[in-house]
Design a protein around this motif. Structure first.
Motif, short mmCIF file in Angstrom:
data_model
loop_
_atom_site.label_atom_id
_atom_site.label_comp_id
_atom_site.label_asym_id
_atom_site.label_seq_id
_atom_site.Cartn_x
_atom_site.Cartn_y
_atom_site.Cartn_z
N TRP A 77 -25.89 -28.52 37.29
CA TRP A 77 -24.75 -28.89 36.44
C TRP A 77 -25.19 -29.80 35.29
O TRP A 77 -24.62 -29.78 34.21
N GLY A 78 -26.24 -30.59 35.52
CA GLY A 78 -26.75 -31.47 34.48
C GLY A 78 -27.40 -30.73 33.32
O GLY A 78 -27.57 -31.30 32.23
N ILE A 106 -25.88 -38.78 33.82
CA ILE A 106 -24.86 -38.93 34.87
C ILE A 106 -25.17 -38.01 36.04
O ILE A 106 -25.09 -38.40 37.21
N ALA A 107 -25.54 -36.75 35.72
CA ALA A 107 -25.89 -35.79 36.78
C ALA A 107 -27.08 -36.28 37.59
O ALA A 107 -27.11 -36.14 38.82
N LEU A 108 -28.04 -36.87 36.92
CA LEU A 108 -29.23 -37.37 37.60
C LEU A 108 -28.86 -38.50 38.56
O LEU A 108 -29.31 -38.52 39.72
N CYS A 124 -35.99 -27.83 36.16
CA CYS A 124 -35.03 -28.16 37.21
C CYS A 124 -35.68 -28.08 38.59
O CYS A 124 -35.42 -28.92 39.45
N VAL A 171 -25.74 -30.47 41.55
CA VAL A 171 -25.51 -31.49 40.53
C VAL A 171 -26.61 -31.43 39.47
O VAL A 171 -26.33 -31.58 38.27
N LEU A 172 -27.85 -31.22 39.89
CA LEU A 172 -28.94 -31.12 38.91
C LEU A 172 -28.74 -29.92 37.99
O LEU A 172 -28.94 -30.02 36.77
N ILE A 217 -31.38 -33.11 30.61
CA ILE A 217 -30.47 -33.24 31.74
C ILE A 217 -29.52 -34.41 31.49
O ILE A 217 -29.89 -35.43 30.92
N SER A 218 -28.29 -34.25 31.94
CA SER A 218 -27.30 -35.32 31.81
C SER A 218 -27.70 -36.50 32.69
O SER A 218 -27.94 -36.32 33.89
#
Length: 341
Positions: free
Chosen positions: A260-261, A50-52, A315, A257-258, A47-48
């Motif tokens: 998207w990560g 930033i997304a987290l 996720c 957002v998660l 996971i990104s």
């Protein structure tokens, strides 16, 4: 107000049932699904960051806006610390109570213990619950219309297990919400005295006599609520609805957002996922599991596996770890001092 029932819910020991249910379902999925293994669990590292961080920021923003909503409704010197306690204890109560039962009675008790009068606490509780329901009732038809029904995914697995798909469950839950909300709006804002008289007439029926005192007391409470809320301008109601929309959109956006990560999403995908989260939540409102523990983990793939693929399981774990379990922990920290005080 039943203080004994409220305190039974507002108890640290209440944490263990949803935790055991949630962990039990996760373990069962790991043991029964061949696609879940050590390699699958390792995907959580992809996971990104930033997304987290953005997801956590959105979650905190949701709690801030929800706290601000309560202060806006109260229109009196309710401190930020008191409002934050109310919101977090309410979230704790929701996390340990089956959605089909609801935690409104507990919220009345929480507000009452935060120095609001009983009538005011009841009025604010019903106002918050009704506007949350109005969000579901108004936002879901928009999502269905815009997506041409794509927010309700087809699932052969669900059909095989339940003998029906997601759509009948959604409309069952939606109908129950609509009935409840229509009754509450009629009893509190439109025809409080008429509903009180109708309730009294119905409870005079011979086979309902044993519940007459309880139901009559509840009808009297609704008349009291109508007096507390009477005279509010249209701008007040529109503002509450707008803030309510903001609270729920922020709540649902955290999952966006998660996802998207883990994978690339365009604007249309983001909008559809937001709508799917909404319809999934409406389906889960008829769940008998405390805080949807286990039920949310089971139904998650039906709505989001199409986008997440191999990342679906990790996720769903992250989503629940960030959006559910923190409220159990925060509630367990706040409760002892709050009850003692």
């Amino acid at each position: 107000m039943d203080s004994e029932k409220a305190l039974k819910t507002l108890n640290i020991r209440s944490v263990w049932i949803p935790v055991i249910l949630g962990l039990g379902i996760v373990v069962a999925l790991i043991l029964t699904d061949d696609r879940i293994n050590a390699e699958t669990l390792g995907l959580i590292k992809e996971i990104s960051p930033i997304a987290l961080l953005v997801g956590i920021g959105i979650l905190l923003s949701k709690d801030f806006v929800n706290t601000a909503r309560f202060r806006f409704i109260s229109k009196q010197p309710v401190t930020w610390s008191s409002a934050i306690r109310v919101i977090f204890l309410w979230e704790f109560a929701i996390a340990v109570t089956p959605p089909i039962v609801g935690a409104t009675g507990v919220l009345v008790y929480i507000m009452f213990r935060e120095k609001l009068s009983f009538g005011t606490a009841l009025a604010f509780t019903l106002l918050l619950a009704t506007f949350d329901n109005l969000f579901f009732l108004t936002a879901s038809p928009i999502a269905l219309l815009v997506s041409n029904g794509a927010v309700l995914p087809e699932s052969q697995e669900v059909s095989a297990r339940l003998g029906k798909g997601i759509e009948p469950l959604f409309w069952l839950s939606y109908s129950l919400i609509a009935l409840y909300t229509t009754f509450m709006l009629s009893a509190v804002l439109l025809f409080p005295k008429g509903i009180r008289k109708l309730t009294g007439a119905v409870m005079n029926l011979k086979w309902l006599k044993k519940w007459e005192l309880v139901v009559t007391k509840q009808a009297d409470d609704l008349v009291l609520v109508s007096q507390v809320l009477k005279g509010k301008p249209i701008s007040f109601w529109l503002s509450v609805l707008g803030i309510t929309y903001a609270v729920w959109i922020l709540k649902y956006s955290m999952l966006n957002v998660l996802i998207w990560g883990f994978t690339d999403l365009n604007f249309a995908d983001q909008a559809l996922l937001l709508g799917r989260h909404l319809t999934m939540w409406i389906v889960l409102l008829v769940s008998p599991a405390p805080g949807n523990a286990g039920a949310a983990e089971l139904i998650f793939p039906v709505f989001f596996e199409e986008y997440l693929r191999e990342y679906t399981f990790v996720c769903s774990l992250l989503w629940r770890l960030l959006s559910y379990y923190p409220y159990l922990l925060i509630g367990a920290i706040i409760l002892p001092k709050w009850i003692k005080r």
